[in-house]
Each structure stands twice: as C-alpha cells, then as structure tokens.
Scaffold this active site. Structure first.
Site, mmCIF file in Angstrom:
data_model
loop_
_atom_site.group_PDB
_atom_site.id
_atom_site.type_symbol
_atom_site.label_atom_id
_atom_site.label_comp_id
_atom_site.label_asym_id
_atom_site.label_seq_id
_atom_site.Cartn_x
_atom_site.Cartn_y
_atom_site.Cartn_z
ATOM 1 N N ARG A 31 0.831 -1.219 0.000
ATOM 2 C CA ARG A 31 0.000 0.000 0.000
ATOM 3 C C ARG A 31 0.859 1.260 0.000
ATOM 4 O O ARG A 31 0.488 2.258 0.615
ATOM 5 C CB ARG A 31 -0.925 0.070 1.224
ATOM 6 C CG ARG A 31 -2.066 -0.888 1.237
ATOM 7 C CD ARG A 31 -3.234 -0.411 0.380
ATOM 8 N NE ARG A 31 -4.166 -1.514 0.210
ATOM 9 C CZ ARG A 31 -5.244 -1.692 0.965
ATOM 10 N NH1 ARG A 31 -5.563 -0.820 1.870
ATOM 11 N NH2 ARG A 31 -6.015 -2.732 0.766
ATOM 12 N N ARG A 35 -3.889 6.169 0.946
ATOM 13 C CA ARG A 35 -4.474 7.383 1.540
ATOM 14 C C ARG A 35 -3.554 8.155 2.473
ATOM 15 O O ARG A 35 -3.815 9.307 2.777
ATOM 16 C CB ARG A 35 -5.761 7.020 2.279
ATOM 17 C CG ARG A 35 -6.939 6.894 1.333
ATOM 18 C CD ARG A 35 -8.125 6.318 2.031
ATOM 19 N NE ARG A 35 -7.766 5.015 2.586
ATOM 20 C CZ ARG A 35 -8.611 4.171 3.150
ATOM 21 N NH1 ARG A 35 -9.864 4.499 3.279
ATOM 22 N NH2 ARG A 35 -8.200 3.012 3.608
ATOM 23 N N ARG A 44 -7.841 11.248 -5.335
ATOM 24 C CA ARG A 44 -9.070 10.592 -4.862
ATOM 25 C C ARG A 44 -10.186 11.579 -4.540
ATOM 26 O O ARG A 44 -11.352 11.207 -4.483
ATOM 27 C CB ARG A 44 -8.757 9.725 -3.641
ATOM 28 C CG ARG A 44 -8.261 8.349 -3.986
ATOM 29 C CD ARG A 44 -9.363 7.406 -4.491
ATOM 30 N NE ARG A 44 -10.124 6.847 -3.371
ATOM 31 C CZ ARG A 44 -11.348 7.183 -3.070
ATOM 32 N NH1 ARG A 44 -12.000 8.073 -3.792
ATOM 33 N NH2 ARG A 44 -11.963 6.635 -2.041
ATOM 34 N N ASP A 80 -6.608 -3.446 -7.379
ATOM 35 C CA ASP A 80 -7.113 -4.082 -6.168
ATOM 36 C C ASP A 80 -7.338 -5.564 -6.435
ATOM 37 O O ASP A 80 -7.678 -5.955 -7.549
ATOM 38 C CB ASP A 80 -8.428 -3.442 -5.716
ATOM 39 C CG ASP A 80 -8.728 -3.798 -4.272
ATOM 40 O OD1 ASP A 80 -8.233 -3.092 -3.365
ATOM 41 O OD2 ASP A 80 -9.403 -4.821 -4.037
ATOM 42 N N TYR A 157 -14.381 -12.994 0.229
ATOM 43 C CA TYR A 157 -15.167 -11.829 -0.186
ATOM 44 C C TYR A 157 -16.402 -12.249 -0.974
ATOM 45 O O TYR A 157 -17.492 -11.702 -0.798
ATOM 46 C CB TYR A 157 -14.312 -10.866 -1.016
ATOM 47 C CG TYR A 157 -13.392 -10.035 -0.154
ATOM 48 C CD1 TYR A 157 -13.881 -8.946 0.568
ATOM 49 C CD2 TYR A 157 -12.043 -10.339 -0.038
ATOM 50 C CE1 TYR A 157 -13.053 -8.185 1.370
ATOM 51 C CE2 TYR A 157 -11.199 -9.586 0.773
ATOM 52 C CZ TYR A 157 -11.711 -8.509 1.471
ATOM 53 O OH TYR A 157 -10.890 -7.762 2.270
HETATM 54 O O1 CP3 Z 1 0.051 -1.882 -2.395
HETATM 55 C C1 CP3 Z 1 -0.235 -0.999 -3.241
HETATM 56 O O2 CP3 Z 1 0.153 0.168 -3.149
HETATM 57 C C2 CP3 Z 1 -0.990 -1.433 -4.484
HETATM 58 C C3 CP3 Z 1 -2.404 -1.268 -4.467
HETATM 59 C C4 CP3 Z 1 -3.302 -2.206 -3.672
HETATM 60 C C5 CP3 Z 1 -4.546 -1.788 -3.155
HETATM 61 N N1 CP3 Z 1 -5.186 -2.877 -2.641
HETATM 62 C C6 CP3 Z 1 -5.072 -0.421 -3.218
HETATM 63 C C7 CP3 Z 1 -6.191 -0.039 -2.362
HETATM 64 C C8 CP3 Z 1 -3.161 -3.561 -3.378
HETATM 65 C C9 CP3 Z 1 -1.993 -4.490 -3.648
HETATM 66 C C10 CP3 Z 1 -4.367 -3.969 -2.748
HETATM 67 C C11 CP3 Z 1 -4.627 -5.360 -2.325
HETATM 68 C C12 CP3 Z 1 -5.805 -5.639 -1.507
HETATM 69 N N2 CP3 Z 1 -7.057 -5.140 -1.626
HETATM 70 C C13 CP3 Z 1 -5.833 -6.611 -0.479
HETATM 71 C C14 CP3 Z 1 -4.683 -7.470 -0.086
HETATM 72 C C15 CP3 Z 1 -3.729 -6.722 0.776
HETATM 73 C C16 CP3 Z 1 -4.196 -6.543 2.175
HETATM 74 O O3 CP3 Z 1 -4.365 -5.391 2.572
HETATM 75 O O4 CP3 Z 1 -4.340 -7.574 2.868
HETATM 76 C C17 CP3 Z 1 -7.125 -6.632 0.051
HETATM 77 C C18 CP3 Z 1 -7.624 -7.504 1.189
HETATM 78 C C19 CP3 Z 1 -7.910 -5.707 -0.683
HETATM 79 C C20 CP3 Z 1 -9.348 -5.410 -0.520
HETATM 80 C C21 CP3 Z 1 -9.584 -4.018 -0.146
HETATM 81 N N3 CP3 Z 1 -9.379 -2.932 -0.971
HETATM 82 C C22 CP3 Z 1 -10.068 -3.526 1.089
HETATM 83 C C23 CP3 Z 1 -10.404 -4.393 2.285
HETATM 84 C C24 CP3 Z 1 -10.171 -2.153 0.967
HETATM 85 C C25 CP3 Z 1 -10.767 -1.210 1.988
HETATM 86 C C26 CP3 Z 1 -9.875 -0.977 3.108
HETATM 87 C C27 CP3 Z 1 -9.199 0.332 2.915
HETATM 88 O O5 CP3 Z 1 -7.991 0.429 3.188
HETATM 89 O O6 CP3 Z 1 -9.918 1.266 2.531
HETATM 90 C C28 CP3 Z 1 -9.676 -1.782 -0.315
HETATM 91 C C29 CP3 Z 1 -9.551 -0.428 -0.876
HETATM 92 C C30 CP3 Z 1 -8.186 -0.004 -1.323
HETATM 93 N N4 CP3 Z 1 -7.349 -0.759 -2.094
HETATM 94 C C31 CP3 Z 1 -7.570 1.267 -1.078
HETATM 95 C C32 CP3 Z 1 -6.342 1.246 -1.735
HETATM 96 C C33 CP3 Z 1 -5.329 2.370 -1.816
HETATM 97 C C34 CP3 Z 1 -8.190 2.439 -0.326
HETATM 98 C C35 CP3 Z 1 -9.225 3.007 -1.224
HETATM 99 C C36 CP3 Z 1 -9.430 4.482 -1.054
HETATM 100 O O7 CP3 Z 1 -8.751 5.266 -1.725
HETATM 101 O O8 CP3 Z 1 -10.330 4.863 -0.270
#
Ligand code: CP3
Length: 355
Positions: A31, A35, A44, A80, A157
């Site tokens: 990540r 954010r 965003r 994602d 999911y």
């Molecule tokens: O790592 C990176 O920088 C690459 C981008 C990336 C995102 N999600 C961007 C994202 C990667 C590799 C993921 C993987 C992901 N997504 C996982 C596996 C990694 C982990 O955290 O265990 C999972 C479980 C998800 C599912 C997911 N996506 C969730 C549960 C959420 C909401 C939680 C949150 O942090 O808001 C997301 C949204 C998400 N994916 C965001 C980002 C930057 C936040 C979205 C926003 O801008 O509001």
C-alpha cells in the site's frame, strides 16, 4: 514473457527474489500508494476508487509518483485484488468508509454455477494497459510488481459479501460442501492464473499473491481446502517470473504455504523473522516484517524495530524489507521515508552462518 533487461535483472529487488547477495537490503511497502499520501488523496478527491483503478493514466500516475517520492526498490501496480470478481460475475462496489461490498454474494452450493468460467480477460484490459504505461514511465532499472488475490481470500469476499470478522459464512460453505468449494476454488484459480500470466506479459517482473485472510484457517483446513488449489496456481504460472506468497496471521501455516509455492514468503509482524526463516529453510526468500503501526511511533523507536529486523535477517541473501501488512491511513510520510533511508544506509558486518 518479455525479455528482461540486464539493469532490471540485476536490480537489488530481483536479486533478493533469487536469493542472490545485494549491496543493501531492498525495500518496498505494501500500500505504498494510498491514503496516507497527500498526492493520492488529491487524486481521490476527484475520482472514485474504482474509477481510479480503471483509468490507466491515473493508475500510472499514482504508482509512479509513490515509487519516486519514497525511493523504494520496486513499484507495485495500483489496482485491487477484488477487480477480478467483476468478470467472474460479481457486482463489486467500494463504499465510502465501509470498504468493499459484493452485492450478489454466493450463499448456496448452486450459486457456484453462476460464477463465470472466464475465457478471456477483456474486462480487465485497463489493468494490462496500466502495466504497459507504468513500465514505460518507471526508471528502466526499477522492477514492477503485479498481483492478484489468492483463491481463499477471494472466496471469503465472494461468500461473505465484504469484509468479515470471523468468516463464518465462507468457512461454513467450505465445511458443508467440499465439492462446491473445490469447484469455486478451481474457477478462481483458473481466472487468476490467466490474469497473473497476462500481467507478466504486460510488464510485471514479479507477481505477488495476496492471501490476506488465510491465517483464519487451522493447518488441517489449509491442507485440505486450500493447499492443493494454491499449488496448482503456483505451478501454472509462467516459469522464470519470481512470485511472492503473502498472508497475515500465518505463524502456524508458514511451512504449508512454502510447500504450496512461491519464491518469496511474506512474513507478518506476529513472527520473528529469523525464527520464521529458519523454519522455512534456505530455499526461499522472505519479505517483511515490520508492524505497520510502528510507523506512527517516534523515529528513534522506528529505528530500533527496523534494526532488529535487519539484525535478524543478518545479511542473509534473500531478505526483502517490507511491512507485515499494508501502510495504514494517517501514517506520517516522513516516517515512511525515514524508514526507507535507514534500510538503505544500514550496513551489517555480515556473519553469514546458515540460518
Ligand atoms: O500496495 C499498493 O500500493 C498497491 C495497491 C493495492 C490496493 N489494494 C489499493 C487499495 C493492493 C496491492 C491492494 C490489495 C488488496 N485489496 C488486499 C490485499 C492486501 C491486504 O491489505 O491484505 C485486500 C484484502 C484488498 C481489498 C480491499 N481494498 C479492502 C479491504 C479495501 C478497503 C480498506 C481500505 O484500506 O480502505 C480496499 C480499498 C483499497 N485498495 C484502497 C487502496 C489504496 C483504499 C481506497 C481508497 O482510496 O479509499
């Protein structure tokens, strides 16, 4: 798979994936584009999360900008793990504040039949276009990581319909009808293999498989319901592309995950790196394992924790520094940059006894 240039092949990150010695420990952070970063929040404020993922120019900007600002040793595609659920027939939404929601989850064995057998990935062409653009925009020696969710985590999911605390719906499904479970996992593996191989073709040098929620399983259940599917996934990936097998809360599953596959095994912060690596043996590299909340602490505290991890790795070839899980919103950017500088400036007196 496209030919690798010498500068990419010899980059510290790819060397570490192959367990070759590197001058300094390579570091990137899960990540790293997210954010906590004002540049990300600015984008965003104008577009929704899914729209950002589906606009290759913006996904490229976010990916490349984060890598540049931080000075990390690898970039990761901005996307994602849940995007693949759309071509599989799921109705996916990212709701403000509540995370992902799947509006037509699987609830009965018969529902598995409506999961699409994916024949092509045209619906995800924006991901491949983003990878091509990112590869062109990055410095020619900086590796790009592609990724996908592991079938168990995706199934969680698809069945729960969103995040969950105890995963009781997914696990009940798994424990009730193994035939339906295996058929769901098979469809997820087939689509994921196609997706990951196409990412390598489009410009990713390394592939990370996120099994974020697999630590919810006992070793017995992992062996029976997950391992055969993970093994088939890893065995079907294009040979020669290094893979990272990541999970959280996996202290009791590490050997099984290693047996399932992956050149690099992700370690979360609940294990000690040296003990975990010893258990895994010297045929795999490791990635990890700083607790992401440490980055909120004062720099002196961050230094102590990072140095402990570096000491535990002891300069053994094949350690990629990372967090145990993704960077949290609100993390101070200067602390993140400080960590990266610290890892890059660390020099060990190598005492390369076998781990
Ligand atoms: O790592 C990176 O920088 C690459 C981008 C990336 C995102 N999600 C961007 C994202 C990667 C590799 C993921 C993987 C992901 N997504 C996982 C596996 C990694 C982990 O955290 O265990 C999972 C479980 C998800 C599912 C997911 N996506 C969730 C549960 C959420 C909401 C939680 C949150 O942090 O808001 C997301 C949204 C998400 N994916 C965001 C980002 C930057 C936040 C979205 C926003 O801008 O509001």
């Amino acid at each position: 798979m496209p030919e690798l240039s010498a500068s990419l092949y010899n980059s510290p990150f790819l060397k570490a994936c192959r367990r070759e010695p590197t001058p300094v420990t390579p570091i990137w952070l899960m990540r790293q584009a997210g954010r906590y970063m004002p540049e990300y929040r600015a984008i965003r404020s104008k577009v929704g999360f899914l729209e950002l993922c589906k606009t290759p120019e913006l996904a490229t900007q976010v990916t490349v900008e984060a890598a540049e600002i931080l000075g990390v040793d690898a970039a990761i595609l901005f996307a994602d793990i849940l995007l693949i659920l759309e071509p599989l027939g799921f109705d996916l939404e990212f709701t403000k504040g509540e995370g992902p929601a799947i509006h037509n989850p699987i609830r009965a064995a018969a529902d598995v039949d409506r999961v699409n057998v994916v024949e092509n990935l045209d619906d995800l062409s924006y991901v491949f276009e983003a990878l091509r653009q990112i590869r062109r925009a990055l410095p020619s020696d900086l590796p790009l990581i592609g990724f996908a969710g592991a079938p168990f985590t995706l199934a969680c999911y698809a069945i729960e319909g969103g995040g969950s605390r105890n995963y009781e719906k997914a696990k009940t499904f798994m424990h009730t009808d193994q035939g339906a479970w295996d058929s769901l996992m098979s469809r997820l593996v087939d689509a994921t293999v196609m997706y990951l191989n196409a990412q390598a073709e489009a410009g990713a040098q390394v592939l990370q498989i996120f099994d974020s929620w697999v630590g919810q399983l006992s070793p017995t259940d992992y062996r029976r319901y997950v391992l055969p599917h993970m093994r088939r996934l890893f065995q079907s990936l294009t040979p020669g592309v290094p893979t990272i097998h990541f999970g959280t809360d996996t202290g009791s599953l590490l050997e099984l995950q290693r047996d399932a596959g992956g050149d690099v095994i992700g370690l979360d912060f609940r294990v000690e790196l040296n003990h975990a690596w010893k258990r895994l043996g010297d045929q795999v590299a490791v990635q990890g394992n700083l607790d992401p909340t440490i980055l909120f602490a004062p720099p002196a505290e961050i230094k102590q924790h990072a140095e402990r991890i570096l000491r535990e790795a002891n300069g053994q070839p094949g350690h990629i520094f990372n967090l145990g899980h993704g960077i949290l919103p609100g993390t101070p950017v200067d602390h993140v940059r400080g960590l990266i500088d610290l890892v890059h400036n660390h020099s060990f007196s190598r005492d390369l006894e076998p781990i």
